[in-house]
Enzyme design. Structure first.
Site, PDB file in Angstrom:
ATOM      1  CD  GLU A   1      -1.502   2.418   1.944  1.00  0.00           C
ATOM      2  OE1 GLU A   1      -2.239   3.399   1.914  1.00  0.00           O
ATOM      3  OE2 GLU A   1      -0.383   2.439   2.508  1.00  0.00           O
ATOM      4  CD  GLU A   2       2.408   3.143   4.080  1.00  0.00           C
ATOM      5  OE1 GLU A   2       2.406   4.195   3.413  1.00  0.00           O
ATOM      6  OE2 GLU A   2       1.889   3.027   5.196  1.00  0.00           O
TER       7      GLU A   2
HETATM    8  N1  PHE Z   1      -2.956   5.418   3.596  1.00  0.00           N
HETATM    9  C1  PHE Z   1      -2.193   6.297   4.438  1.00  0.00           C
HETATM   10  C2  PHE Z   1      -0.946   5.546   4.839  1.00  0.00           C
HETATM   11  O1  PHE Z   1      -0.923   4.325   4.841  1.00  0.00           O
HETATM   12  C3  PHE Z   1      -2.911   6.760   5.651  1.00  0.00           C
HETATM   13  C4  PHE Z   1      -4.273   7.277   5.384  1.00  0.00           C
HETATM   14  C5  PHE Z   1      -5.342   6.430   5.497  1.00  0.00           C
HETATM   15  C6  PHE Z   1      -4.454   8.588   5.012  1.00  0.00           C
HETATM   16  C7  PHE Z   1      -6.617   6.893   5.242  1.00  0.00           C
HETATM   17  C8  PHE Z   1      -5.730   9.068   4.766  1.00  0.00           C
HETATM   18  C9  PHE Z   1      -6.818   8.208   4.873  1.00  0.00           C
HETATM   19  O2  PHE Z   1       0.033   6.152   5.148  1.00  0.00           O
HETATM   20 ZN    ZN Z   2       1.234   4.719   5.829  1.00  0.00          ZN
HETATM   21 ZN    ZN Z   3      -1.723   3.035   6.039  1.00  0.00          ZN
END
Ligand code: PHE
Ligand code: ZN
Ligand code: ZN
Ligand code: ZN
Length: 296
Positions: free
Chosen positions: A129-130
């Protein structure tokens, strides 16, 4: 891409490169290890076709999604719930996203092999995801149109135990009318299901959270699958008004250790995690019984 071979015609328009070689005269920016002599040699190549082998500081990694589905329930009306299992490289990623991952695992284990469900429930722990929602995007894009239609809805859990927690529910109907628009048809009902549980059973006020594209619901809503989920906040600072509702510290980030080495086991508001894990389990379980409010 590391190891790639590129052929280009060196096009020197303004004479030899000089100075520090911070930038050559065609905009090419050398990134270390290139001397002035190299630059002059390059300049002499004006009009010559040269082949560069790029040896960038990159590496290729394999990454995986872990997907598990109940044995029972309609396979043409699947309830999906997901959390990313990877962390940012800076730290262990306990709030982001150990919290979402572990609550999802607990929900899956609690459902276990029984009772039978009306709708199949499919749990996904996403990879990478990152690095740009890689795992979840790959998953959705790997499905046929028919298989996408078989997914009734998607629930996302990314950071649900932030130490200076807010209680955010993805804003399916864009009720505040600012920022990102509404989610696909049905997303408003999902939002309502989470709000009802948190505000009713847990007596915790909630706020909407825009579908700003920053987590794994992104490709689901892009193909029109209704979505929702929970979030306790990342780098944004908590306001005085939010402290009045939820407690915690005004002017501090919801997660002061967001994407840092200190996102460790101490970086979790266990009460927030408990409430949100209960909400996850309740809403997932109720959609396992029926998705009628979402899909008619
Ligand atoms: N997806 C981002 C992360 O993993 C965090 C996030 C989640 C930001 C949901 C906004 C809404 O760093
Ligand atoms: Zn993150
Ligand atoms: Zn996250
Ligand atoms: Zn809303």
């Amino acid at each position: 891409e590391a190891g790639a071979v590129a052929t280009l015609v060196y096009n020197n328009t303004e004479g030899p490169v000089n100075g520090t070689l911070g930038e050559t005269n065609d905009g090419y920016v050398p990134t270390g290890g290139i001397t002035q002599a190299d630059g002059e040699a390059l300049a002499e190549l004006d009009g010559t076709e040269i082949t560069l082998e790029l040896r960038a500081l990159m590496e290729e990694r394999s990454t995986y999604n872990v997907v598990a589905e109940t044995q029972t329930g309609r396979k043409d009306n699947v309830v999906m719930a997901g959390a990313h299992l990877d962390s940012a490289t800076e730290g262990p990623g306990i709030n982001d996203n150990g919290t979402g991952s572990v609550a999802l695992l607990e929900t899956a284990l609690a459902m276990g092999a029984e009772p039978e469900t009306n709708n199949a429930v499919r749990f996904a722990w996403w990879g990478a995801e990152e690095f740009g929602l890689v795992g979840s995007t790959h998953y959705v894009d790997s499905l046929s149109f028919e298989q996408q239609l078989d997914i009734a809805l998607y629930l996302n859990f990314d950071m649900i135990g932030s130490p200076n927690a807010g209680y955010f529910v993805y804003d399916g109907d864009d009720s505040d009318g600012v920022g990102a628009g509404p989610g696909p048809y049905g997303s408003a009902q999902i939002e309502q299901a989470f709000v009802d549980y948190l505000e009713g059973a847990k007596e915790v006020p909630t706020e909407g959270k825009d579908f700003d594209g920053r987590s794994d619901y992104g490709q689901f809503i892009a193909v029109g699958i209704p979505a929702g989920g929970l979030f306790t906040g990342a780098e944004v600072e908590k306001t005085e008004e939010q402290v009045a509702k939820w407690g915690g510290e005004a002017g501090a980030s919801f997660d002061p250790c967001y994407h840092q080495a200190c996102d460790d086991l101490g970086n979790v508001d266990r009460r927030a995690l408990d409430r949100n894990a209960d909400a996850m389990a309740y809403v997932t379980g109720s959609y396992a019984l029926s998705t009628e409010d979402v899909n008619g």
